[in-house]
Design an enzyme around this catalytic site. Structure first.
Site, PDB file in Angstrom:
ATOM      1  N   GLU A  70      20.836  -5.863  69.738  1.00 22.29           N
ATOM      2  CA  GLU A  70      21.971  -6.667  70.195  1.00 22.29           C
ATOM      3  C   GLU A  70      22.655  -5.997  71.388  1.00 22.29           C
ATOM      4  O   GLU A  70      22.908  -4.793  71.371  1.00 22.29           O
ATOM      5  CB  GLU A  70      22.997  -6.843  69.072  1.00 22.29           C
ATOM      6  CG  GLU A  70      22.488  -7.658  67.894  1.00 22.29           C
ATOM      7  CD  GLU A  70      23.503  -7.746  66.792  1.00 22.29           C
ATOM      8  OE1 GLU A  70      23.795  -8.882  66.347  1.00 22.29           O
ATOM      9  OE2 GLU A  70      24.010  -6.692  66.359  1.00 22.29           O
TER      10      GLU A  70
ATOM     11  N   GLU B  61      16.984  -8.505  57.934  1.00 28.84           N
ATOM     12  CA  GLU B  61      17.191  -8.691  59.368  1.00 28.84           C
ATOM     13  C   GLU B  61      16.975  -7.364  60.086  1.00 28.84           C
ATOM     14  O   GLU B  61      17.336  -6.311  59.569  1.00 28.84           O
ATOM     15  CB  GLU B  61      18.622  -9.188  59.603  1.00 28.84           C
ATOM     16  CG  GLU B  61      18.974  -9.507  61.030  1.00 28.84           C
ATOM     17  CD  GLU B  61      20.346 -10.169  61.128  1.00 28.84           C
ATOM     18  OE1 GLU B  61      20.942 -10.093  62.224  1.00 28.84           O
ATOM     19  OE2 GLU B  61      20.832 -10.745  60.130  1.00 28.84           O
TER      20      GLU B  61
END
Length: 204
Positions: free
Chosen positions: A96, A92
């Site tokens: 964010e 990943e």
């Protein structure tokens, strides 16, 4: 890319849950397209549960430059994101926004399920107030993150290698240890919405 509504090759998560400690149900109706913008919303339902939105590519992609033009959701306890993800192995690469402080972005990545690479970058502006471009250049030996075309951080160790989906989601978090990261959920500020004008991928 959202000028015609739902993008070809992508789909909305609908009808399942992202599990503890997040406890957010994905609902396709929490995504809407209007005026060339995709809006993704976290809301509280009448029964007290929470619903959020996730949008992901059907295809998997490899090394190259990934970018998004977005406006973050501003609400403590809500996260809005742009990232790549594959489940087996768990690789990943993240951008964010923590809704408690949208003047910065958290950058992170996982390789074979191992994370711990968090870096918080101060933007110099509030990412919830206007659209800005965020991206990362993923190469076999590095990941370089960008804000409005400017390189802001680079990682060179334990770089992910598995092909991954392109994903965006907006969700709430709950649970011990979690609120220290994203802040306690401010239900009074719900519904909270992030907006996306476009996403792009350029192969290496």
């Amino acid at each position: 890319m959202f000028s015609q509504g739902d993008a070809d090759g992508f789909f909305a998560a609908d009808g399942w849950k992202n599990g503890f400690p997040f406890n957010c149900h994905w609902k396709g109706e929490c995504i809407r397209f209007d005026g060339g913008v995709m809006s993704m919303t976290v809301r509280q339902e009448e029964d007290g549960s929470f619903s959020g939105a996730e949008y992901r590519s059907r295809s998997y992609f490899s090394y190259g430059y990934y970018s998004v033009n977005m406006k973050a959701a501003k609400c403590s306890g809500v996260i809005s994101s742009f990232f790549t993800y594959t489940g087996h192995p768990w690789d990943e690469i993240d951008i964010e926004f923590l809704g408690k402080d949208t003047t910065g972005i958290q950058l992170n990545y996982y390789t074979n399920g191992v994370g711990g690479h968090e870096y918080f970058y101060r933007l110099g502006f509030d990412g919830a107030e206007d659209f800005h471009e965020y991206g990362f250049d993923w190469q076999p030996d590095s990941i370089t993150w960008y804000v409005d075309g400017k390189a802001v951080y680079r990682a060179t160790e334990e770089i992910p290698s598995a092909d991954a989906q392109i994903m965006m989601n907006v969700w709430n978090g709950e649970g011990e240890g979690f609120t220290e990261w994203c802040g306690p959920l401010d239900t009074g500020a719900l519904p909270a919405t992030a907006q996306y004008e476009w996403i792009a991928y350029r192969a290496a």
